[in-house]
Each structure stands twice: as structure tokens, then as C-alpha cells.
Scaffold this motif. Structure first.
Motif, PDB file in Angstrom:
ATOM      1  N   TRP A   1      36.952  45.163  30.227  1.00 35.78           N
ATOM      2  CA  TRP A   1      38.056  44.216  30.399  1.00 35.78           C
ATOM      3  C   TRP A   1      38.874  44.541  31.640  1.00 35.78           C
ATOM      4  N   LEU A   2      38.999  45.818  31.972  1.00 31.17           N
ATOM      5  CA  LEU A   2      39.694  46.181  33.215  1.00 31.17           C
ATOM      6  C   LEU A   2      38.914  45.693  34.432  1.00 31.17           C
ATOM      7  N   TYR A   3      37.592  45.849  34.382  1.00 33.57           N
ATOM      8  CA  TYR A   3      36.749  45.310  35.453  1.00 33.57           C
ATOM      9  C   TYR A   3      36.948  43.803  35.583  1.00 33.57           C
ATOM     10  N   LEU A   4      37.003  43.135  34.444  1.00 31.19           N
ATOM     11  CA  LEU A   4      37.114  41.678  34.462  1.00 31.19           C
ATOM     12  C   LEU A   4      38.468  41.228  35.004  1.00 31.19           C
ATOM     13  N   ILE A   5      39.531  41.893  34.609  1.00 31.33           N
ATOM     14  CA  ILE A   5      40.855  41.543  35.125  1.00 31.33           C
ATOM     15  C   ILE A   5      40.915  41.802  36.629  1.00 31.33           C
ATOM     16  N   ALA A   6      40.381  42.934  37.065  1.00 30.38           N
ATOM     17  CA  ALA A   6      40.355  43.230  38.504  1.00 30.38           C
ATOM     18  C   ALA A   6      39.514  42.192  39.246  1.00 30.38           C
ATOM     19  N   ALA A   7      38.389  41.794  38.656  1.00 32.98           N
ATOM     20  CA  ALA A   7      37.546  40.764  39.271  1.00 32.98           C
ATOM     21  C   ALA A   7      38.328  39.469  39.438  1.00 32.98           C
ATOM     22  N   GLY A   8      39.101  39.105  38.416  1.00 33.20           N
ATOM     23  CA  GLY A   8      39.923  37.897  38.488  1.00 33.20           C
ATOM     24  C   GLY A   8      40.975  37.986  39.573  1.00 33.20           C
ATOM     25  N   LEU A   9      41.572  39.161  39.737  1.00 28.98           N
ATOM     26  CA  LEU A   9      42.582  39.330  40.790  1.00 28.98           C
ATOM     27  C   LEU A   9      41.947  39.234  42.178  1.00 28.98           C
ATOM     28  N   PHE A  10      40.761  39.812  42.352  1.00 28.42           N
ATOM     29  CA  PHE A  10      40.065  39.658  43.630  1.00 28.42           C
ATOM     30  C   PHE A  10      39.605  38.222  43.848  1.00 28.42           C
ATOM     31  N   GLU A  11      39.402  37.496  42.760  1.00 22.83           N
ATOM     32  CA  GLU A  11      39.050  36.073  42.856  1.00 22.83           C
ATOM     33  C   GLU A  11      40.185  35.286  43.505  1.00 22.83           C
ATOM     34  N   ILE A  12      41.406  35.754  43.348  1.00 20.24           N
ATOM     35  CA  ILE A  12      42.555  35.126  44.013  1.00 20.24           C
ATOM     36  C   ILE A  12      42.517  35.415  45.515  1.00 20.24           C
ATOM     37  N   GLY A  13      41.967  36.555  45.883  1.00 16.75           N
ATOM     38  CA  GLY A  13      41.984  36.998  47.276  1.00 16.75           C
ATOM     39  C   GLY A  13      41.164  36.154  48.224  1.00 16.75           C
TER      40      GLY A  13
ATOM     41  N   MET B   1      35.312  38.197  47.804  1.00 13.03           N
ATOM     42  CA  MET B   1      34.217  37.584  47.055  1.00 13.03           C
ATOM     43  C   MET B   1      33.231  38.642  46.570  1.00 13.03           C
ATOM     44  N   ALA B   2      32.879  39.556  47.457  1.00 10.42           N
ATOM     45  CA  ALA B   2      31.897  40.584  47.104  1.00 10.42           C
ATOM     46  C   ALA B   2      32.436  41.506  46.014  1.00 10.42           C
ATOM     47  N   ILE B   3      33.668  41.955  46.159  1.00  8.94           N
ATOM     48  CA  ILE B   3      34.254  42.848  45.161  1.00  8.94           C
ATOM     49  C   ILE B   3      34.404  42.120  43.826  1.00  8.94           C
ATOM     50  N   SER B   4      34.883  40.895  43.873  1.00  7.93           N
ATOM     51  CA  SER B   4      35.061  40.111  42.658  1.00  7.93           C
ATOM     52  C   SER B   4      33.731  39.918  41.931  1.00  7.93           C
ATOM     53  N   GLY B   5      32.715  39.560  42.665  1.00  6.98           N
ATOM     54  CA  GLY B   5      31.394  39.365  42.064  1.00  6.98           C
ATOM     55  C   GLY B   5      30.830  40.645  41.474  1.00  6.98           C
ATOM     56  N   TYR B   6      31.003  41.752  42.170  1.00  6.16           N
ATOM     57  CA  TYR B   6      30.493  43.029  41.664  1.00  6.16           C
ATOM     58  C   TYR B   6      31.228  43.451  40.389  1.00  6.16           C
ATOM     59  N   LEU B   7      32.553  43.291  40.383  1.00 10.68           N
ATOM     60  CA  LEU B   7      33.319  43.638  39.188  1.00 10.68           C
ATOM     61  C   LEU B   7      32.959  42.729  38.008  1.00 10.68           C
ATOM     62  N   LEU B   8      32.707  41.460  38.286  1.00 12.20           N
ATOM     63  CA  LEU B   8      32.246  40.555  37.231  1.00 12.20           C
ATOM     64  C   LEU B   8      30.899  41.022  36.690  1.00 12.20           C
TER      65      LEU B   8
END
Length: 104
Positions: free
Chosen positions: A3-15, A40-47
Motif C-alpha cells: 500500500w505504501l508503494y501504491l500511494i507513492a505511485a499515485g503521488l508520482f502519477e501527479i508529477g 511516469m517511470a517511477i510511478s509505473g515501477y511502484l505500481l
């Protein structure tokens, strides 16, 4: 941890839309595009990491929900995007849906 990965992915999705917004200014074009691509790359990897333990439908809905609601709020707060009570209600519905997916 998922869930921490997912929340971080969502925050990078804003970036990444934020980076594209900055890229519209000549002085920030390269920095904006670079920021968008990196986010995009960080968000996708965290997802990807989050989906190891969270079902794909839930993960994707939460990821896009954080991105959509967060990008809306950044636009209103920092770029003067229009807002109205109905738009805030829509964001509240997105957040409520994300919470429902987490709880359910």
C-alpha cells in the motif's frame, strides 16, 4: 508495504502532468519533459511492485484516483484552474471510492 508503494505511485502519477504543464513554458521545456518521463517511470515501477500483493483492479483504481484527485487539486491551488462545488464533490467521490476499495 504494497500500500505504501501504491500511494507513492499515485503521488508520482501527479508529477507527470505537472511536468508536462511546466514543459509548456519555453524556459522549462526540457526540465518539464524530463520530470514527466521520470515520474511516469517511477510511478509505473511502484505500481508494478504494489500489484504483487494488491489485486490489479483495486491497485489501478487507487493509483488513478490519487493521480486524478491530486492533479485536480494541484491545478486549482497552483495554476488557477477553475473550481466549483460540483468539481470538489466529484473529487470527494473519487476519494470515497478509493477508500471503499481499501476497506472492502
Amino acid at each position: 508495504m504494497a500500500w505504501l508503494y501504491l500511494i507513492a505511485a499515485g503521488l508520482f502519477e501527479i508529477g507527470w502532468p505537472l511536468g508536462l504543464k511546466f514543459a509548456q513554458q519555453d524556459n522549462y521545456r526540457l526540465a518539464g519533459i524530463s520530470t514527466a518521463v521520470v515520474c511516469m517511470a517511477i510511478s509505473g515501477y511502484l505500481l508494478f511492485l504494489a500489484q504483487r500483493q494488491i489485486p490489479i483492479g483495486t491497485a489501478y483504481a487507487v493509483w488513478t484516483g490519487i493521480g486524478a484527485a491530486g492533479t485536480f487539486l494541484v491545478g486549482v491551488l497552483f495554476f488557477g484552474d477553475s473550481s466549483s462545488l460540483i468539481k470538489y464533490f466529484g473529487v470527494a467521490l473519487i476519494i470515497a471510492g478509493v477508500i471503499a476499495l481499501k476497506v472492502g
